[in-house]
Motif scaffolding. Structure first.
Motif, PDB file in Angstrom:
ATOM      1  N   VAL A  73      20.865 -27.891   0.146  1.00  0.00           N
ATOM      2  CA  VAL A  73      19.957 -28.788  -0.575  1.00  0.00           C
ATOM      3  C   VAL A  73      18.518 -28.339  -0.335  1.00  0.00           C
ATOM      4  O   VAL A  73      18.193 -27.754   0.693  1.00  0.00           O
ATOM      5  CB  VAL A  73      20.126 -30.264  -0.137  1.00  0.00           C
ATOM      6  N   LYS A  74      17.661 -28.619  -1.328  1.00  0.00           N
ATOM      7  CA  LYS A  74      16.244 -28.268  -1.223  1.00  0.00           C
ATOM      8  C   LYS A  74      15.423 -29.533  -1.365  1.00  0.00           C
ATOM      9  O   LYS A  74      15.741 -30.402  -2.175  1.00  0.00           O
ATOM     10  CB  LYS A  74      15.874 -27.260  -2.306  1.00  0.00           C
ATOM     11  N   GLY A  75      14.361 -29.628  -0.558  1.00  0.00           N
ATOM     12  CA  GLY A  75      13.574 -30.850  -0.613  1.00  0.00           C
ATOM     13  C   GLY A  75      12.193 -30.708  -0.031  1.00  0.00           C
ATOM     14  O   GLY A  75      11.487 -29.737  -0.308  1.00  0.00           O
ATOM     15  N   GLU A  76      11.835 -31.666   0.795  1.00  0.00           N
ATOM     16  CA  GLU A  76      10.485 -31.810   1.341  1.00  0.00           C
ATOM     17  C   GLU A  76       9.863 -30.514   1.822  1.00  0.00           C
ATOM     18  O   GLU A  76      10.500 -29.692   2.477  1.00  0.00           O
ATOM     19  CB  GLU A  76      10.518 -32.806   2.513  1.00  0.00           C
ATOM     20  N   ILE A  79      11.532 -26.921   1.803  1.00  0.00           N
ATOM     21  CA  ILE A  79      12.542 -26.611   2.816  1.00  0.00           C
ATOM     22  C   ILE A  79      13.928 -26.517   2.168  1.00  0.00           C
ATOM     23  O   ILE A  79      14.289 -27.330   1.321  1.00  0.00           O
ATOM     24  CB  ILE A  79      12.571 -27.697   3.914  1.00  0.00           C
ATOM     25  N   THR A  80      14.697 -25.509   2.584  1.00  0.00           N
ATOM     26  CA  THR A  80      16.099 -25.390   2.164  1.00  0.00           C
ATOM     27  C   THR A  80      16.987 -25.636   3.370  1.00  0.00           C
ATOM     28  O   THR A  80      16.853 -24.959   4.394  1.00  0.00           O
ATOM     29  CB  THR A  80      16.399 -23.989   1.588  1.00  0.00           C
ATOM     30  N   LEU A  81      17.872 -26.618   3.245  1.00  0.00           N
ATOM     31  CA  LEU A  81      18.819 -26.955   4.318  1.00  0.00           C
ATOM     32  C   LEU A  81      20.202 -26.464   3.911  1.00  0.00           C
ATOM     33  O   LEU A  81      20.701 -26.813   2.850  1.00  0.00           O
ATOM     34  CB  LEU A  81      18.845 -28.460   4.547  1.00  0.00           C
ATOM     35  N   THR A  82      20.796 -25.661   4.760  1.00  0.00           N
ATOM     36  CA  THR A  82      22.141 -25.146   4.498  1.00  0.00           C
ATOM     37  C   THR A  82      23.081 -25.605   5.604  1.00  0.00           C
ATOM     38  O   THR A  82      22.759 -25.484   6.783  1.00  0.00           O
ATOM     39  CB  THR A  82      22.141 -23.606   4.447  1.00  0.00           C
ATOM     40  N   PRO A 191      20.985 -35.943   0.071  1.00  0.00           N
ATOM     41  CA  PRO A 191      22.271 -35.972   0.782  1.00  0.00           C
ATOM     42  C   PRO A 191      23.085 -34.710   0.479  1.00  0.00           C
ATOM     43  O   PRO A 191      23.058 -34.199  -0.640  1.00  0.00           O
ATOM     44  CB  PRO A 191      22.961 -37.220   0.213  1.00  0.00           C
ATOM     45  N   ALA A 192      23.789 -34.223   1.485  1.00  0.00           N
ATOM     46  CA  ALA A 192      24.593 -33.009   1.330  1.00  0.00           C
ATOM     47  C   ALA A 192      26.059 -33.324   1.609  1.00  0.00           C
ATOM     48  O   ALA A 192      26.440 -33.511   2.770  1.00  0.00           O
ATOM     49  CB  ALA A 192      24.096 -31.922   2.289  1.00  0.00           C
TER      50      ALA A 192
END
Length: 200
Positions: A73-76, A79-82, A191-192
């Motif tokens: 997911v990409k957001g704030e 930032i990319t969260l994997t 959410p992921a």
């Protein structure tokens, strides 16, 4: 006359001997070079073909395995969260891990990821505010803490610089057996949805 003829004869014989020697030497060298070239070509072709086969094996055997991506997911703040792993352990907890990449142009301190509880502030830049949501069981699981209130999770000491990727993990109480699909959420990131695997 005899002396002149003898000298002439000797010179002629010497010239013939030298010429013959040179011819033999040249022929010998030529033959040796030919064999050497054949041997070198043979060795080179064998080496090349062997090297090609070995290289093929090395590529297939040494090819790095890419991390499995359960969710991204990409957001704030760009930032990319994997999420690359979510494993249920026998101890009654789930360990979720992955990577975070700062795609922005500014230093990222993960301030929104440490949670809103005062006790969690002592963790500094961390994943302390993350949670797992069991939508079916309608339960939210928070990151586990030790007896001193420190999260069992990654602390981003020094934050994450622009274009840098950092590994992270967080441990949660395990949802009931049979619950495999949950949602991971932290800070204001989307959410992921992830699936929990059974540990070995």
């Amino acid at each position: 006359m005899n002396i002149r003829r003898t000298a002439t004869t000797r010179r002629a014989m010497t010239a013939v001997a030298i010429t013959t020697g040179l011819v033999c030497t040249v022929a010998g060298c030529g033959g040796g070079d030919g064999d050497g070239d054949k041997a070198e070509k043979s060795a080179t072709s064998t080496s090349s073909s062997g090297q090609g086969k070995d290289d093929g094996k090395d590529e297939s055997e040494q090819a790095p395995e890419a991390d499995e991506v359960l969710a991204e997911v990409k957001g704030e703040e760009n930032i990319t969260l994997t999420v690359t792993s979510a494993v249920r352990d026998e101890g009654g907890f789930v360990t979720v891990s992955g990577k975070v990449t700062n795609n922005g142009g500014r230093f990222w301190a993960a301030a929104n990821w440490r949670g809103e509880e005062r006790e969690l502030n002592k963790n500094g830049s961390s994943v302390a505010g993350a949670n797992l949501i069991d939508n079916v069981g309608k339960k939210k699981y928070l990151v586990l803490r030790d007896t001193e209130g420190r999260c069992l999770c990654t602390k981003f000491t020094g934050g994450v610089k622009p274009s840098q990727t950092a590994d992270w993990f967080a441990q949660f109480p395990a949802p009931p057996e049979g619950t495999e699909k949950v949602t991971f959420q932290v800070g204001s990131m989307p959410p992921a949805p992830i699936e929990i695997a059974q540990g070995e």
